[in-house]
Enzyme design. Structure first.
Site, PDB file in Angstrom:
ATOM      1  CB  SER A 120     -39.204  74.362  -1.049  1.00  0.00           C
ATOM      2  OG  SER A 120     -39.441  73.242  -0.451  1.00  0.00           O
ATOM      3  CG  HIS A 141     -38.384  74.752  -6.230  1.00  0.00           C
ATOM      4  ND1 HIS A 141     -38.707  75.752  -6.030  1.00  0.00           N
ATOM      5  CD2 HIS A 141     -38.906  73.649  -5.473  1.00  0.00           C
ATOM      6  CE1 HIS A 141     -39.623  75.771  -4.811  1.00  0.00           C
ATOM      7  NE2 HIS A 141     -39.971  74.586  -4.685  1.00  0.00           N
ATOM      8  CD  GLU A 153     -38.238  79.216  -7.968  1.00  0.00           C
ATOM      9  OE1 GLU A 153     -38.251  80.543  -7.927  1.00  0.00           O
ATOM     10  OE2 GLU A 153     -38.401  78.516  -7.073  1.00  0.00           O
ATOM     11  CG  ASN A 191     -41.180  78.812  -1.553  1.00  0.00           C
ATOM     12  OD1 ASN A 191     -42.508  78.861  -1.357  1.00  0.00           O
ATOM     13  ND2 ASN A 191     -40.642  77.618  -1.460  1.00  0.00           N
TER      14      ASN A 191
HETATM   15  N1  LIG Z   1     -44.360  69.259  -0.879  1.00  0.00           N
HETATM   16  C1  LIG Z   1     -44.145  70.268  -1.449  1.00  0.00           C
HETATM   17  O1  LIG Z   1     -45.171  71.445  -1.755  1.00  0.00           O
HETATM   18  C2  LIG Z   1     -42.829  70.819  -2.290  1.00  0.00           C
HETATM   19  C3  LIG Z   1     -42.873  71.347  -3.335  1.00  0.00           C
HETATM   20  C4  LIG Z   1     -41.533  71.742  -3.982  1.00  0.00           C
HETATM   21  C5  LIG Z   1     -40.312  71.293  -3.398  1.00  0.00           C
HETATM   22  N2  LIG Z   1     -40.490  70.519  -2.452  1.00  0.00           N
HETATM   23  C6  LIG Z   1     -39.416  69.851  -1.482  1.00  0.00           C
HETATM   24  O2  LIG Z   1     -39.341  68.462  -1.980  1.00  0.00           O
HETATM   25  C7  LIG Z   1     -38.594  67.574  -1.277  1.00  0.00           C
HETATM   26  C8  LIG Z   1     -39.330  66.615  -0.825  1.00  0.00           C
HETATM   27  O3  LIG Z   1     -40.614  66.865  -0.291  1.00  0.00           O
HETATM   28  P1  LIG Z   1     -41.800  66.030  -0.204  1.00  0.00           P
HETATM   29  O4  LIG Z   1     -42.888  66.905   0.063  1.00  0.00           O
HETATM   30  O5  LIG Z   1     -41.977  65.092  -1.332  1.00  0.00           O
HETATM   31  O6  LIG Z   1     -41.668  65.151   1.121  1.00  0.00           O
HETATM   32  P2  LIG Z   1     -42.078  63.858   1.634  1.00  0.00           P
HETATM   33  O7  LIG Z   1     -42.097  63.626   2.997  1.00  0.00           O
HETATM   34  O8  LIG Z   1     -43.541  63.435   0.899  1.00  0.00           O
HETATM   35  O9  LIG Z   1     -41.126  62.720   0.912  1.00  0.00           O
HETATM   36  C9  LIG Z   1     -39.792  62.582   1.438  1.00  0.00           C
HETATM   37  C10 LIG Z   1     -39.171  61.123   0.916  1.00  0.00           C
HETATM   38  O10 LIG Z   1     -37.770  61.144   1.141  1.00  0.00           O
HETATM   39  C11 LIG Z   1     -37.270  59.862   1.945  1.00  0.00           C
HETATM   40  N3  LIG Z   1     -35.838  60.096   2.306  1.00  0.00           N
HETATM   41  C12 LIG Z   1     -35.926  60.997   3.515  1.00  0.00           C
HETATM   42  N4  LIG Z   1     -34.476  60.733   3.740  1.00  0.00           N
HETATM   43  C13 LIG Z   1     -33.799  59.946   2.664  1.00  0.00           C
HETATM   44  C14 LIG Z   1     -32.623  59.075   2.345  1.00  0.00           C
HETATM   45  N5  LIG Z   1     -31.283  59.710   3.139  1.00  0.00           N
HETATM   46  N6  LIG Z   1     -32.462  58.624   1.468  1.00  0.00           N
HETATM   47  C15 LIG Z   1     -33.339  58.179   0.590  1.00  0.00           C
HETATM   48  N7  LIG Z   1     -34.782  58.702   0.738  1.00  0.00           N
HETATM   49  C16 LIG Z   1     -35.013  59.486   1.896  1.00  0.00           C
HETATM   50  C17 LIG Z   1     -38.409  59.666   2.912  1.00  0.00           C
HETATM   51  O11 LIG Z   1     -38.688  58.361   3.303  1.00  0.00           O
HETATM   52  C18 LIG Z   1     -39.667  60.196   2.092  1.00  0.00           C
HETATM   53  O12 LIG Z   1     -40.481  59.053   1.629  1.00  0.00           O
HETATM   54  C19 LIG Z   1     -38.320  68.648  -0.057  1.00  0.00           C
HETATM   55  O13 LIG Z   1     -36.879  69.002  -0.041  1.00  0.00           O
HETATM   56  C20 LIG Z   1     -39.038  69.712  -0.076  1.00  0.00           C
HETATM   57  O14 LIG Z   1     -38.861  71.137   0.528  1.00  0.00           O
HETATM   58  C21 LIG Z   1     -41.704  70.157  -1.567  1.00  0.00           C
END
Ligand SMILES: NC(=O)c1ccc[n+]([C@@H]2O[C@H](COP(=O)([O-])OP(=O)(O)OC[C@H]3O[C@@H](n4cnc5c(N)ncnc54)[C@H](O)[C@@H]3O)[C@@H](O)[C@H]2O)c1
Length: 285
Positions: A120, A141, A153, A191
């Site tokens: 993000s 994104h 995005e 963002n």
């Molecule tokens: N949550 C939101 O609203 C949102 C919106 C848009 C983008 N994002 C982006 O999406 C990404 C994920 O966010 P999320 O909210 O799903 O996080 P989350 O914490 O729910 O999930 C992340 C997952 O990644 C896994 N993980 C971590 N390191 C790893 C690795 N090396 N190999 C394999 N798996 C691994 C973790 O075990 C976890 O299950 C981030 O970059 C975040 O910025 C989040």
């Protein structure tokens, strides 16, 4: 390159499982990778729950649900990325972790494979630089919740090729989304605009201009926002909001992006929003 049939999604969290659901529903084969069987199970359970809800609402048949689920293969082994035409990374928002993963994927995936990140806020060009294929690294994104929100995005890194951009743009459409082209600058578009608004809402409370409820009411009733900025901040997570503000502040070195001290104080105190039970509002967890 534009014949993408098999995708690997890395990270079975909130975003990864949503991306898997949408990709499998668009008739792609999906490998889902996370670091443990428990995390994979949790991701699969959440997909199953979402699809069951659609069945209950009459939007999906049981047969179609089974067909979608049969397209998803969980794996604890990142090496299986060698079978994918595209990898979408959705792991935790941590540059050190993402850089390690992209370096690893670069060694596993055949050279024509595109590596996309759902970050993000982290710079796409910096992630791309640790691979030997920066022209094939791109930002994809998705918004949360992925099955519901139409926007993607599509972020061009400094070196992203036109061909890769077009493939990902078209793929987003195939996944039923509306892609929007964005360049790689801090916060992208979403963002860069959303977070300063949330930060300003926090400043408004911090300076005693209005209460939390009043700030949200003004934006909902006056601006037709479905959620007030402080409710939204609690939903996103106050730690995430703070970290994105830090990235904007650091990236532009402009004081207009300084995080509000109240936001920092809440995060330091462990008030992270919905996920911790308390943020600007109180929740039952
Ligand atoms: N949550 C939101 O609203 C949102 C919106 C848009 C983008 N994002 C982006 O999406 C990404 C994920 O966010 P999320 O909210 O799903 O996080 P989350 O914490 O729910 O999930 C992340 C997952 O990644 C896994 N993980 C971590 N390191 C790893 C690795 N090396 N190999 C394999 N798996 C691994 C973790 O075990 C976890 O299950 C981030 O970059 C975040 O910025 C989040």
């Amino acid at each position: 390159m534009n014949n993408i049939k098999t995708i690997m999604v890395v990270g079975a969290g909130q975003m990864g499982s949503g991306i898997v659901q949408v990709a499998a529903s668009s008739d792609m084969n999906v490998l889902l990778h996370d670091i443990s069987a428990e995390l994979l199970d949790r991701g699969l359970m959440s997909i199953n729950k979402q699809l069951s809800r659609s069945v209950e609402k009459g939007k999906l048949t049981e047969e179609r649900k089974a067909e979608i689920l049969s397209r998803i293969r969980p794996t604890e082994f990142v090496e299986q990325a060698e079978q994918a035409d595209l990898v979408i990374e959705a792991i935790s928002e941590n540059m050190a972790l993402k850089v390690l993963l992209f370096h690893r994927l670069d060694g596993i995936c055949p050279p024509e494979v595109i590596l996309a990140t759902n970050t993000s806020s982290l710079p796409i060009s910096e992630i791309a630089a640790v691979t030997g294929r920066p022209s094939q690294v791109i930002g994809m994104h998705f918004m949360n919740p992925v099955p519901v929100m139409p926007l993607v995005e599509v972020i061009r890194g400094l070196e992203t090729s036109q061909e890769v951009f077009e493939v990902i743009y078209q793929l987003s459409e195939k996944m039923g989304k509306t892609p929007v082209e964005v360049k790689d600058f801090p916060g992208f578009v979403s963002n860069r605009i959303l977070m300063p608004m949330i930060n300003e809402a926090v400043f408004t409370v911090y300076e005693g201009v209005a209460s939390v409820e009043s700030v949200d009411k003004v934006m909902k009733l006056g601006m037709n926002h479905p959620l007030g900025p402080l409710e939204l901040a609690d939903f996103i997570g106050l730690d995430t909001c703070l970290s994105i503000m830090e990235i904007l502040y650091d990236g532009f070195k402009d004081p207009k992006y300084r995080p509000c001290p109240l936001l920092r104080k809440y995060v330091k105190a462990g008030r992270l929003g919905r996920k911790s039970g308390q943020g600007f509002y109180q929740y039952n967890v």
